[in-house]
Design an enzyme around this catalytic site. Structure first.
Site, short mmCIF file in Angstrom:
data_model
loop_
_atom_site.label_atom_id
_atom_site.label_comp_id
_atom_site.label_asym_id
_atom_site.label_seq_id
_atom_site.Cartn_x
_atom_site.Cartn_y
_atom_site.Cartn_z
N SER A 226 -2.71 10.18 9.24
CA SER A 226 -2.01 8.81 8.58
C SER A 226 -0.43 9.28 9.04
CB SER A 226 -2.25 8.92 6.95
OG SER A 226 -1.42 7.63 6.76
N ASP B 153 21.49 2.24 10.26
CA ASP B 153 21.79 3.20 11.26
C ASP B 153 20.51 4.42 11.67
OD1 ASP B 153 23.22 4.16 13.53
OD2 ASP B 153 24.56 5.44 12.34
N HIS C 278 -9.94 5.39 5.94
CA HIS C 278 -8.61 5.88 5.90
C HIS C 278 -8.79 7.62 5.79
CE1 HIS C 278 -4.62 5.98 6.97
NE2 HIS C 278 -4.20 6.73 5.98
#
Length: 427
Positions: free
Chosen positions: A144, A353, A406
């Site tokens: 993952s 940023d 998953h």
């Protein structure tokens, strides 16, 4: 510092080392990293055994423990010396939560947490590799979010990697968080429908629970109120093999008769608390949107994008749709584990940023063998975005499947075995 001990069939060595908080400022503050080396007892003296670094999902989750039932670990110990790294901020690696961050201003906490993304995790891994292996590269298994880290590793330090295996973790190299969540909400709707298809009687029960929560002040065992929107977050577990079943079995026990009429049972409330509380992994909520940010702010993306999907409105339709891997500003007011970190979370959401995490040009020229399983019905990582990335990394071999979900790597030994065979060109 190291500590060695023996478990049944395994030799474990615990490693503690200090690394810079900011790798661009090596003389600045240090943090502590924890990693556990695990080797099969019969291979303990084989110093030529290949090393395999495991990076867990999240963000904010500690590595698997050697006593876990993870199917991949049992298989990997046949051929590798495995290093289970607690990524910075998790497990025993300078763990971060409301307690450890207490005493910092919101601005100080946010500035601190900006050093806990995949780029710093990769630099940590490189320091550990050089300490343990010298110039020798190692193999990498990313589950993952660990797969996201693997893409950053291939972008910034491919010389440290002999081979890479990824399970359910191929990120978009360029998507803005808004694009990520615009793809995620339809997946949440689809998984909700699959849940109701499996358990059609739960449509009515879920609506009854939501109405009861709206009309009553219901408290979780930890003392905070269980709101309707927080209960809606129970879909966070739907991407795992047992996710549908776990919620259904809680809903079977949702109401219990009391002198004043039906009430939500302690059993139900305890189970929901385990599903929706961030006490065990606060970084999951704090940093989740930032893992998609490259030179841009998330600005609470999941919350903004949700307004585009009125299917999640609890009051203008009879059926309740569950959300999934989305975290909202109000959660930092409702969850006691997150409440002291609300100001910090706002600053992280506004930060614009963030450095780039991936180098598309370097990935296009990649020479490290890479194999990745892409789950067709993955709730957490978008299939279409993953397949675009698979085509952008030179030599990456994708395995597309709907046989696993998953957590297939932990649940099925065949997943690791196939990845290893693929990355070695054996299949």
């Amino acid at each position: 510092m190291t500590l060695r001990y023996i478990r049944p069939g395994q030799v474990c060595v615990e490693h503690l080392l200090e690394v810079p908080l900011d790798h661009d400022d090596p003389d600045g503050p240090l943090i502590e990293l924890f990693a556990r080396e695990v080797v099969a007892q019969q291979n303990a003296d084989n110093r030529d055994l290949p090393w395999l670094l495991f990076l867990q999902g999240g963000p904010g989750s500690a590595a698997d423990r050697p006593s876990s039932s993870s199917a991949w670990l049992h298989q990997a110990l046949r051929n590798y010396r495995v290093l289970l790294l607690d990524q910075r901020g998790t497990g025993r690696s300078t763990p971060l939560n409301r307690q450890s961050l207490a005493g910092r201003t919101d601005a100080e906490a946010a500035a601190y947490l900006r050093h806990f993304r995949a780029d710093a995790i990769v630099q940590d891994a490189e320091l550990i590799r050089r300490q343990l292996l010298g110039d020798r590269p190692w193999s990498l298994l990313g589950q993952s979010f660990g797969g996201f880290c693997a893409m950053t590793y291939l972008s910034s330090a491919p010389q440290g990697l002999a081979e890479v295996m990824i399970a359910g973790g191929l990120p978009s190299l360029t998507a803005h968080p808004d694009q990520v969540y615009r793809a995620a909400y339809p997946r949440a709707l689809a998984h909700t429908e699959r849940f109701y298809t499996r358990y059609p009687g739960d449509r009515k029960v879920v609506r009854q629970v939501v109405d009861h929560l709206a009309d009553n002040d219901i408290r979780l065992p930890s003392g905070e109120r269980l709101s309707t929107e927080r209960f809606q977050m129970s879909g966070l577990t739907f991407g795992m093999a047992s996710g549908f079943d776990n919620l259904h079995h809680l809903l079977e026990l949702a109401f219990i008769s009391a002198p004043g009429g039906p009430v939500l049972s302690d059993t139900f409330l305890r189970g929901v608390d385990r599903m929706v509380s961030m006490a065990g992994q606060p970084l999951y909520a704090l940093l989740h949107e930032s893992i998609y940010c490259q030179g841009t702010a998330s600005s609470w993306s999941a919350s903004r994008v949700r307004a585009e999907f009125d299917e999640f409105d609890l009051w203008h339709r009879a059926e309740v749709n569950f959300t999934a891997e989305m975290f909202y500003p109000w959660l930092f007011d409702q969850d006691p584990a997150l409440r002291p970190l609300r100001g910090c979370a706002d600053l992280l959401a506004a930060h614009d940023d963030w450095p780039r995490l991936y180098d598309p040009d370097r990935l296009a020229g990649n020479t490290v063998p890479v194999a990745a399983v892409v789950y067709f019905d993955d709730l957490y990582v978008d299939f279409a975005q993953s397949m675009v990335t698979a085509g952008q990394v030179r030599g990456l071999r994708p395995w597309v499947t709907n046989e696993h979900v998953h957590d297939g790597l932990s649940a099925r030994p065949a997943v690791f075995d196939r990845l290893r065979a693929m990355v070695r060109g054996e299949v």
